[in-house]
Design a protein around this motif. Sequence first.
Motif, PDB file in Angstrom:
ATOM      1  N   ARG A  25       0.785  -1.195  -0.077  1.00  0.00           N
ATOM      2  CA  ARG A  25       0.008  -0.033  -0.039  1.00  0.00           C
ATOM      3  C   ARG A  25       0.948   1.148   0.051  1.00  0.00           C
ATOM      4  O   ARG A  25       1.905   1.168   0.169  1.00  0.00           O
ATOM      5  N   ILE A  26       0.121   2.408  -0.139  1.00  0.00           N
ATOM      6  CA  ILE A  26       1.040   3.668  -0.126  1.00  0.00           C
ATOM      7  C   ILE A  26       0.264   4.353   1.130  1.00  0.00           C
ATOM      8  O   ILE A  26      -1.042   4.677   0.864  1.00  0.00           O
ATOM      9  N   GLU A  27       0.731   4.909   2.103  1.00  0.00           N
ATOM     10  CA  GLU A  27       0.510   5.512   3.097  1.00  0.00           C
ATOM     11  C   GLU A  27       1.120   7.200   3.381  1.00  0.00           C
ATOM     12  O   GLU A  27       2.604   6.889   3.451  1.00  0.00           O
ATOM     13  N   CYS A  28       0.812   8.020   3.046  1.00  0.00           N
ATOM     14  CA  CYS A  28       1.354   9.333   3.206  1.00  0.00           C
ATOM     15  C   CYS A  28       1.132  10.094   4.625  1.00  0.00           C
ATOM     16  O   CYS A  28       0.192   9.836   5.026  1.00  0.00           O
ATOM     17  N   ASP A  29       2.195  10.894   4.899  1.00  0.00           N
ATOM     18  CA  ASP A  29       2.285  11.683   5.982  1.00  0.00           C
ATOM     19  C   ASP A  29       2.770  13.087   5.563  1.00  0.00           C
ATOM     20  O   ASP A  29       3.376  13.196   4.716  1.00  0.00           O
TER      21      ASP A  29
END
Length: 310
Positions: A83-87
């Motif tokens: 997955r791609i999880e952004c901050d």
Amino acid sequence: MTFALPKWTLVIHGGAGSMTRDNLRAEEDQAARAALSAALDAGAFILRDGGAALDAVQAAVRVLEDDPHFNAGRGSVFTAEGRIECDAAIMSGSDLNAGAVAGVRATRNPIALAREVMDRSTHVFLAGAGADSFGRAHDIEAAEPEWFETAERRRQLDEILADPDLPFDSAMKYGTVGAVAVDADGHVAAATSTGGLTGKKWGRVGDSPLIGAGTYADDRAAAVSCTGAGEYFIRLGVAHEICARVRLGGWNIEDAADTLIAELGDMGGKGGVIVVSPDGSGGWAFNTRAMYRAMATHETAPEIAIYGDE
């Protein structure tokens, strides 16, 4: 009648890492420099017109989030689960107001979501599905998972999964993006955005969205955005510590930044910072081979660099 130009400074980064002229292809070098130039133009356009530092850093970071050559927004790295999880985080130095998000998966520009948290909520930090839901409720542009994904990031994940003992540096070809600025009114602001670490697990969150660790702004001192091995920046509270040494110790920003990066290195951490002060001075410090970086002011031509010897 003589008209004075607004005085301002903008510094941006696209991550620090192990890039060299030998391992970075010419087309990648050129694309990264073009993106840094576009981000610098976006922020400078606002500052040149007398706009706010807060708007300028958001605009600069948004450009880099939309560019697949950096680990933020589109082009973010994959987690171990694919997955791609952004901050992201943003902070205003005039009133110490801030907004941050972590683990967002459906918001096109995480920095816009962080700004919305700052401006239109009573909170500072939202995470995961709740942060994305807040964005939808406030009409922040959403995006499907496919929009964030690139073939190169998928290849990097496959490389990490095939060899879990691969050195951390190998996954640092591109990194976190950030911007710091001071506007004509002497207000500073900082913004940072990232996809985190390739192959990260268990909902890991680094320093970028943590106010005081990877992002901080205070008109009494400086604005700071960090990039690198987030765990070390968290432990040192690098962004706030730089500001504290300026505000309480009377240090200049260059000495404060250089010293904190040296302390980071002593702990075994790698990375860099960009810094700007209310008096208009700005720059960077890093202990890696290279750092994507750029700076412009009201009176100087844009400076864009990647390698340590530039």
